[in-house]
Design a protein around this motif. Structure first.
Motif, PDB file in Angstrom:
ATOM      1  N   VAL A  36       3.360  44.716 -44.694  1.00  0.00           N
ATOM      2  CA  VAL A  36       1.922  44.746 -44.999  1.00  0.00           C
ATOM      3  C   VAL A  36       1.363  43.328 -45.103  1.00  0.00           C
ATOM      4  O   VAL A  36       0.310  43.015 -44.543  1.00  0.00           O
ATOM      5  CB  VAL A  36       1.679  45.524 -46.314  1.00  0.00           C
ATOM      6  CG1 VAL A  36       0.236  45.329 -46.781  1.00  0.00           C
ATOM      7  CG2 VAL A  36       1.973  46.997 -46.132  1.00  0.00           C
ATOM      8  N   PHE A  37       2.074  42.465 -45.807  1.00  0.00           N
ATOM      9  CA  PHE A  37       1.620  41.083 -45.967  1.00  0.00           C
ATOM     10  C   PHE A  37       1.564  40.354 -44.627  1.00  0.00           C
ATOM     11  O   PHE A  37       0.576  39.678 -44.315  1.00  0.00           O
ATOM     12  CB  PHE A  37       2.543  40.354 -46.944  1.00  0.00           C
ATOM     13  CG  PHE A  37       2.123  38.932 -47.228  1.00  0.00           C
ATOM     14  CD1 PHE A  37       0.998  38.667 -47.988  1.00  0.00           C
ATOM     15  CD2 PHE A  37       2.843  37.863 -46.714  1.00  0.00           C
ATOM     16  CE1 PHE A  37       0.605  37.371 -48.250  1.00  0.00           C
ATOM     17  CE2 PHE A  37       2.457  36.568 -46.963  1.00  0.00           C
ATOM     18  CZ  PHE A  37       1.333  36.318 -47.736  1.00  0.00           C
ATOM     19  N   ILE A  38       2.618  40.497 -43.810  1.00  0.00           N
ATOM     20  CA  ILE A  38       2.663  39.805 -42.518  1.00  0.00           C
ATOM     21  C   ILE A  38       1.559  40.299 -41.596  1.00  0.00           C
ATOM     22  O   ILE A  38       0.895  39.507 -40.898  1.00  0.00           O
ATOM     23  CB  ILE A  38       4.045  39.991 -41.864  1.00  0.00           C
ATOM     24  CG1 ILE A  38       5.114  39.224 -42.667  1.00  0.00           C
ATOM     25  CG2 ILE A  38       4.027  39.499 -40.415  1.00  0.00           C
ATOM     26  CD1 ILE A  38       6.522  39.454 -42.178  1.00  0.00           C
ATOM     27  N   VAL A  39       1.335  41.628 -41.576  1.00  0.00           N
ATOM     28  CA  VAL A  39       0.302  42.183 -40.698  1.00  0.00           C
ATOM     29  C   VAL A  39      -1.081  41.669 -41.100  1.00  0.00           C
ATOM     30  O   VAL A  39      -1.880  41.257 -40.249  1.00  0.00           O
ATOM     31  CB  VAL A  39       0.341  43.724 -40.745  1.00  0.00           C
ATOM     32  CG1 VAL A  39      -0.890  44.315 -40.048  1.00  0.00           C
ATOM     33  CG2 VAL A  39       1.605  44.238 -40.076  1.00  0.00           C
ATOM     34  N   ILE A  40      -1.364  41.684 -42.397  1.00  0.00           N
ATOM     35  CA  ILE A  40      -2.690  41.232 -42.853  1.00  0.00           C
ATOM     36  C   ILE A  40      -2.877  39.745 -42.589  1.00  0.00           C
ATOM     37  O   ILE A  40      -3.942  39.311 -42.134  1.00  0.00           O
ATOM     38  CB  ILE A  40      -2.867  41.560 -44.349  1.00  0.00           C
ATOM     39  CG1 ILE A  40      -2.940  43.072 -44.550  1.00  0.00           C
ATOM     40  CG2 ILE A  40      -4.125  40.880 -44.900  1.00  0.00           C
ATOM     41  CD1 ILE A  40      -3.077  43.501 -45.984  1.00  0.00           C
ATOM     42  N   VAL A  41      -1.834  38.947 -42.835  1.00  0.00           N
ATOM     43  CA  VAL A  41      -1.928  37.512 -42.562  1.00  0.00           C
ATOM     44  C   VAL A  41      -2.119  37.258 -41.076  1.00  0.00           C
ATOM     45  O   VAL A  41      -2.915  36.410 -40.662  1.00  0.00           O
ATOM     46  CB  VAL A  41      -0.689  36.772 -43.101  1.00  0.00           C
ATOM     47  CG1 VAL A  41      -0.681  35.324 -42.631  1.00  0.00           C
ATOM     48  CG2 VAL A  41      -0.648  36.827 -44.617  1.00  0.00           C
ATOM     49  N   SER A  42      -1.407  37.999 -40.247  1.00  0.00           N
ATOM     50  CA  SER A  42      -1.502  37.825 -38.795  1.00  0.00           C
ATOM     51  C   SER A  42      -2.888  38.186 -38.279  1.00  0.00           C
ATOM     52  O   SER A  42      -3.391  37.566 -37.328  1.00  0.00           O
ATOM     53  CB  SER A  42      -0.442  38.681 -38.095  1.00  0.00           C
ATOM     54  OG  SER A  42       0.849  38.322 -38.519  1.00  0.00           O
ATOM     55  N   LEU A  43      -3.504  39.199 -38.909  1.00  0.00           N
ATOM     56  CA  LEU A  43      -4.818  39.653 -38.450  1.00  0.00           C
ATOM     57  C   LEU A  43      -5.973  39.043 -39.247  1.00  0.00           C
ATOM     58  O   LEU A  43      -7.131  39.412 -39.032  1.00  0.00           O
ATOM     59  CB  LEU A  43      -4.890  41.180 -38.543  1.00  0.00           C
ATOM     60  CG  LEU A  43      -3.899  41.958 -37.659  1.00  0.00           C
ATOM     61  CD1 LEU A  43      -4.038  43.451 -37.913  1.00  0.00           C
ATOM     62  CD2 LEU A  43      -4.133  41.645 -36.193  1.00  0.00           C
ATOM     63  N   SER A  44      -5.650  38.132 -40.155  1.00  0.00           N
ATOM     64  CA  SER A  44      -6.703  37.574 -41.022  1.00  0.00           C
ATOM     65  C   SER A  44      -7.779  36.852 -40.226  1.00  0.00           C
ATOM     66  O   SER A  44      -8.981  36.996 -40.511  1.00  0.00           O
ATOM     67  CB  SER A  44      -6.085  36.634 -42.062  1.00  0.00           C
ATOM     68  OG  SER A  44      -5.428  35.540 -41.426  1.00  0.00           O
ATOM     69  N   LYS A  45      -7.388  36.067 -39.242  1.00  0.00           N
ATOM     70  CA  LYS A  45      -8.376  35.348 -38.429  1.00  0.00           C
ATOM     71  C   LYS A  45      -9.245  36.314 -37.634  1.00  0.00           C
ATOM     72  O   LYS A  45     -10.453  36.108 -37.483  1.00  0.00           O
ATOM     73  CB  LYS A  45      -7.674  34.363 -37.500  1.00  0.00           C
ATOM     74  CG  LYS A  45      -7.044  33.190 -38.227  1.00  0.00           C
ATOM     75  CD  LYS A  45      -6.478  32.167 -37.255  1.00  0.00           C
ATOM     76  CE  LYS A  45      -5.897  30.970 -38.002  1.00  0.00           C
ATOM     77  NZ  LYS A  45      -5.346  29.956 -37.066  1.00  0.00           N
ATOM     78  N   THR A  46      -8.620  37.388 -37.149  1.00  0.00           N
ATOM     79  CA  THR A  46      -9.388  38.394 -36.414  1.00  0.00           C
ATOM     80  C   THR A  46     -10.396  39.077 -37.327  1.00  0.00           C
ATOM     81  O   THR A  46     -11.569  39.263 -36.969  1.00  0.00           O
ATOM     82  CB  THR A  46      -8.446  39.444 -35.803  1.00  0.00           C
ATOM     83  OG1 THR A  46      -7.494  38.799 -34.969  1.00  0.00           O
ATOM     84  CG2 THR A  46      -9.239  40.467 -34.991  1.00  0.00           C
ATOM     85  N   PHE A  47      -9.938  39.455 -38.518  1.00  0.00           N
ATOM     86  CA  PHE A  47     -10.847  40.067 -39.491  1.00  0.00           C
ATOM     87  C   PHE A  47     -11.995  39.115 -39.837  1.00  0.00           C
ATOM     88  O   PHE A  47     -13.153  39.532 -39.970  1.00  0.00           O
ATOM     89  CB  PHE A  47     -10.090  40.442 -40.765  1.00  0.00           C
ATOM     90  CG  PHE A  47      -9.102  41.576 -40.577  1.00  0.00           C
ATOM     91  CD1 PHE A  47      -9.304  42.525 -39.592  1.00  0.00           C
ATOM     92  CD2 PHE A  47      -7.983  41.679 -41.387  1.00  0.00           C
ATOM     93  CE1 PHE A  47      -8.400  43.570 -39.412  1.00  0.00           C
ATOM     94  CE2 PHE A  47      -7.086  42.712 -41.228  1.00  0.00           C
ATOM     95  CZ  PHE A  47      -7.285  43.664 -40.240  1.00  0.00           C
ATOM     96  N   THR A  48     -11.663  37.841 -39.982  1.00  0.00           N
ATOM     97  CA  THR A  48     -12.686  36.842 -40.325  1.00  0.00           C
ATOM     98  C   THR A  48     -13.753  36.753 -39.247  1.00  0.00           C
ATOM     99  O   THR A  48     -14.965  36.719 -39.543  1.00  0.00           O
ATOM    100  CB  THR A  48     -12.035  35.460 -40.533  1.00  0.00           C
ATOM    101  OG1 THR A  48     -11.057  35.548 -41.575  1.00  0.00           O
ATOM    102  CG2 THR A  48     -13.081  34.416 -40.901  1.00  0.00           C
TER     103      THR A  48
END
Length: 377
Positions: A36-48
């Motif tokens: 969960v942590f890795i997925v959210i961190v990986s997609l953080s820039k996309t979400f931003t």
């Protein structure tokens, strides 16, 4: 256990490893939290980018350098907040008891407060730099200094507010701590009354703009050119080249005469003609003087007054009252000199002359030379 549902699907050896307890959580829970942590961190820039894209479209037509800076300032904290959210979800999956959940929640709230304070501070710095540049163009001395000081004060307020918020999150009564420093605060406030007075004087000067650097002002018994405007005081260079430092608190409450704000500069004189001047000569001198002043390009035409004003003791006085277009001292001296010389020529051409203090003695009769002087002895 959740993994018991996969018996017969997942080999027993793997299930045993996944069910192994480590620091109060199974290996499967650790793996889930990590994923969960890795997925959210990986997609953080996309979400931003997804979150900011509406704002970019909104500012697309009127995007300025300041708008661009603000979006850049928000982008990094927003990305960091998504990462913190990933940490929170992962941590809550690993929380094995209520106390640990409370601890994680406190850490999460503290991180959010710090993030918000950091974001607001960065936005404040961007706006502060922009306003400082504009203020420096308006007032090179005081404007930029006051803007930077205000930014520092606001940053301090933000930091203190964030500290209070974090303390309250952890159950600490921050207001009681602040109240304990009230006596010290009173002492500091009493000792800094003059500083506060001069600071607010600076704010008044910056807001009202009664003068700027280079202006010729008179304040109290100080007469000179403004050379420097600071947070605490204003420096005025007198025409004798002495330097006066006037506190801004005093300056804000004083009557300030700004000579440089004059749109024009006055010429006022009395031209005294001798009593031998005839009526026709006086009329001609008055008419020629008026005609000359109305034709002089250096003289402002809004107000020109030339009148035979008085029978003085030793002169016939003509009042000359007008203004030069240029209020600069050197330009005014030059224009006044030209006017004086032209008036001398007008008087000379009309056969008159300037009067000077004199007395006339009139004797009705002289004694007879042969008359004997009586002997009074």
């Amino acid at each position: 256990m959740f993994l018991d549902k996969f018996k017969g699907i997942i080999p027993a050896d793997i299930l045993t490893v996944l069910n192994y307890q480590f620091l109060g959580n199974s290996v499967a829970t650790w793996i889930t939290a990590l994923v969960v942590f890795i997925v959210i961190v990986s997609l953080s820039k996309t979400f931003t980018q997804v979150i900011l894209s509406p704002f970019r479209r909104l500012f697309a037509k009127s995007l300025t350098k300041l708008d661009d800076k603000i979006i850049d300032v928000i982008e990094k904290p927003l990305n960091l907040s998504i990462v913190i959210g990933g940490y929170y979800l992962a941590a809550m999956l690993l929380a094995s008891n209520e106390e640990l959940e409370i601890l994680i929640t406190h850490i999460m709230r503290s991180a959010i407060i710090v993030l918000i304070a950091l974001t607001v501070t960065r936005i404040l710095v961007v706006y502060g730099d922009t306003f400082a540049q504009k203020a420096s163009r308006k007032d090179p001395g005081l404007g930029e200094a006051i803007t930077k000081l205000v930014v520092r004060i606001l940053k301090f307020v933000i930091i203190v507010s964030a500290g209070i918020g974090i303390a309250n999150t952890w159950g600490i009564n921050a207001y009681a701590v602040l109240a304990s420093f009230s006596i010290i605060g009173v002492g500091i406030s009493l000792s800094s009354q003059d500083t506060v007075k001069h600071f607010w004087g600076s704010m008044v000067i910056f807001g009202d703009q009664p003068f700027k650097i280079g202006d010729w002002i008179t304040v109290g018994n100080v007469d000179g050119t403004v050379e420097e405007i600071g947070i605490r005081s204003t420096k005025v260079r007198t025409f004798e080249k002495a330097m006066f430092t006037v506190p801004n608190g005093t300056m804000a409450n004083a009557n300030i005469l700004n000579w440089s704000r004059r749109p024009k500069r006055r010429i006022k004189m009395t031209m005294g003609l001798s009593y031998s001047t005839t009526q026709e000569q006086m009329k001609s001198i008055l008419n020629e003087t008026r005609a000359y002043l109305k034709s002089d390009e250096a003289i402002d035409q809004d107000q020109i007054l030339v009148y035979f004003s008085e029978f003085n003791d030793s002169s016939l006085d003509i009042m000359v009252y007008c203004f030069t277009k240029d209020p600069n001292w050197a330009a005014w001296l030059e224009a006044r000199e030209v006017v004086y010389l032209e008036l001398m020529g007008i008087v000379e051409r009309n056969g008159s002359s300037f009067a000077f203090p004199s007395q006339s003695l009139y004797v009705e009769s002289l004694p007879d030379e042969n008359r004997e002087i009586p002997n009074v002895l």
